[in-house]
Scaffold this motif. Structure first.
Motif, PDB file in Angstrom:
ATOM      1  N   PHE A 194       9.567  -3.711   1.117  1.00  0.00           N
ATOM      2  CA  PHE A 194      10.555  -4.762   0.862  1.00  0.00           C
ATOM      3  C   PHE A 194      11.151  -5.102   2.212  1.00  0.00           C
ATOM      4  CE2 PHE A 194      12.795  -0.805   0.881  1.00  0.00           C
ATOM      5  CZ  PHE A 194      13.994  -1.089   1.496  1.00  0.00           C
ATOM      6  N   ASP A 225      15.650  -6.045   8.466  1.00  0.00           N
ATOM      7  CA  ASP A 225      14.356  -6.730   8.569  1.00  0.00           C
ATOM      8  C   ASP A 225      14.524  -8.241   8.415  1.00  0.00           C
ATOM      9  OD1 ASP A 225      13.363  -4.144   8.614  1.00  0.00           O
ATOM     10  OD2 ASP A 225      12.717  -4.168   6.514  1.00  0.00           O
ATOM     11  N   HIS A 272       5.860  -3.288  10.427  1.00  0.00           N
ATOM     12  CA  HIS A 272       6.541  -2.004  10.550  1.00  0.00           C
ATOM     13  C   HIS A 272       6.341  -1.221   9.268  1.00  0.00           C
ATOM     14  CE1 HIS A 272       9.783  -4.056   8.368  1.00  0.00           C
ATOM     15  NE2 HIS A 272      10.404  -2.898   8.197  1.00  0.00           N
ATOM     16  N   GLY A 278      14.755  -1.733  10.013  1.00  0.00           N
ATOM     17  CA  GLY A 278      15.696  -0.695   9.584  1.00  0.00           C
ATOM     18  C   GLY A 278      15.889  -0.728   8.098  1.00  0.00           C
TER      19      GLY A 278
END
Ligand SMILES: [Zn+2]
Lengths: 85, 235
Positions: free
Chosen positions: B143, B148, B135, A79
């Protein structure tokens, strides 16, 4: 008679053998294995072959048998909030 | 009623295995100049992440397929963890994914689609370790966001685990890992198998003057098909 199954940690390849009763749930299996490996149980799902073993299902309902092999699979989330400054 | 109890455990052994030969590895062509310089420096001391050409293509194509709708994509990195000459490294041989719950700023597996993921895991054809995840960040660079980082800390906290982030809009890619709890960039190499040409999508056998692809004779081709391969020619 308890049954004995193998649970594999897919992120390391390590395994544990667990003994359980027919009334034990999939949640309890995930919690037991995750706590052994110092993992957050909420971030994993459990599978036997292609079947997802859901939380409140019992050993009996799922039909787990002696020597079955289960695998703990990570359930990641990506996200974007804000880039680091 | 008692809960399940652990009656035995077996730690996975880390096997000694030489990493892919240098002549079968390259830097990814989407590395920035800075990351390319880091790759070259890391090559000398020992790369810790190797990504097969097959896995690289699947990840890049997955991300590129959702450029237009700007949706993030995600999947698992499948391979093994090995050690050689004092360096522990992860080798990603393939990837697996399924239907996703995704927007332009979030992604996770669709909880109704795990069985599709498990079918792939069963059909992968080798005893895998999930050595990390990939992803995409469609357009907002590579980044690790706070979400994450949280995923990395919760699920992939071994040093050998990696997070691969790809931005298919800006054509950037970068791997990250946790070093004592802190996120760091990880230089990685793309490798191909002995009998695979780095410049084609399919497996080929090299011959002296021609290359056979699925029974067809093709002229050997170097840089001409680089766009299809994700490999840099200058590294
Ligand atoms: Zn992200």
């Amino acid at each position: 008679m308890p049954i004995r199954v193998k649970v594999r940690n897919a992120e390391t390849g390590s395994t544990v053998d667990m003994e359980m009763e027919n009334e034990n749930t999939m949640d309890e299996i995930v919690r037991g294995a995750a706590s052994f490996w110092n993992k957050n149980p909420g971030a994993y799902v459990l599978r036997r072959g292609k079947r997802l073993l859901r939380g409140s299902q019992t050993v009996l309902e799922v039909g787990l048998k002696d020597a079955d092999e289960l695998e703990l699979i990570p359930d990641p989330e990506g996200g974007y909030r804000a880039p680091p400054q | 009623m008692r809960g399940p109890s652990i009656v035995a455990d077996q730690q996975a052994n880390i096997r000694d295995l030489p990493p892919p030969a240098r002549e079968r590895t390259r830097a990814h062509k989407w590395l920035s100049e800075r990351r390319l310089a880091e790759f070259k420096a890391k090559e000398k001391e020992g790369i810790e992440l190797y990504l097969s050409k097959l896995a690289e293509e699947k990840i890049r194509n997955h991300a590129l397929a959702h450029v237009r709708d700007r949706r993030e994509v995600m999947g698992l990195l499948l391979g093994g963890i090995y050690r050689h000459d004092g360096t522990e490294y992860a080798l990603v041989r393939d990837v697996a994914t399924t239907d996703l719950d995704a927007t332009d700023v979030s992604v996770r597996f669709d909880p109704r689609a795990f069985e599709k993921l498990f079918v792939q895991l069963d059909e992968i054809g080798f005893r895998y370790i999930i050595v990390g995840w990939y992803h995409s960040h469609p357009s907002y660079h590579c980044f690790m966001s706070s979400t994450d980082v949280q995923t990395q800390r919760t699920l992939f906290n071994l040093r050998a685990h990696s997070a691969l982030v790809i931005d298919p809009v800006n054509k950037e890619i970068e791997a990250f890992f946790l070093d004592d709890g802190r996120v760091r960039s990880r230089p990685f190499a793309v490798f191909w198998d002995q009998f695979q040409s780095p410049y084609y999508g399919t497996s080929v056998r090299m011959r002296q003057t021609e290359v056979i692809v699925s029974g067809e004779m093709l002229e050997p081709d170097d840089a001409g098909n680089e766009e299809r391969s994700g490999l840099r020619n200058d590294a």
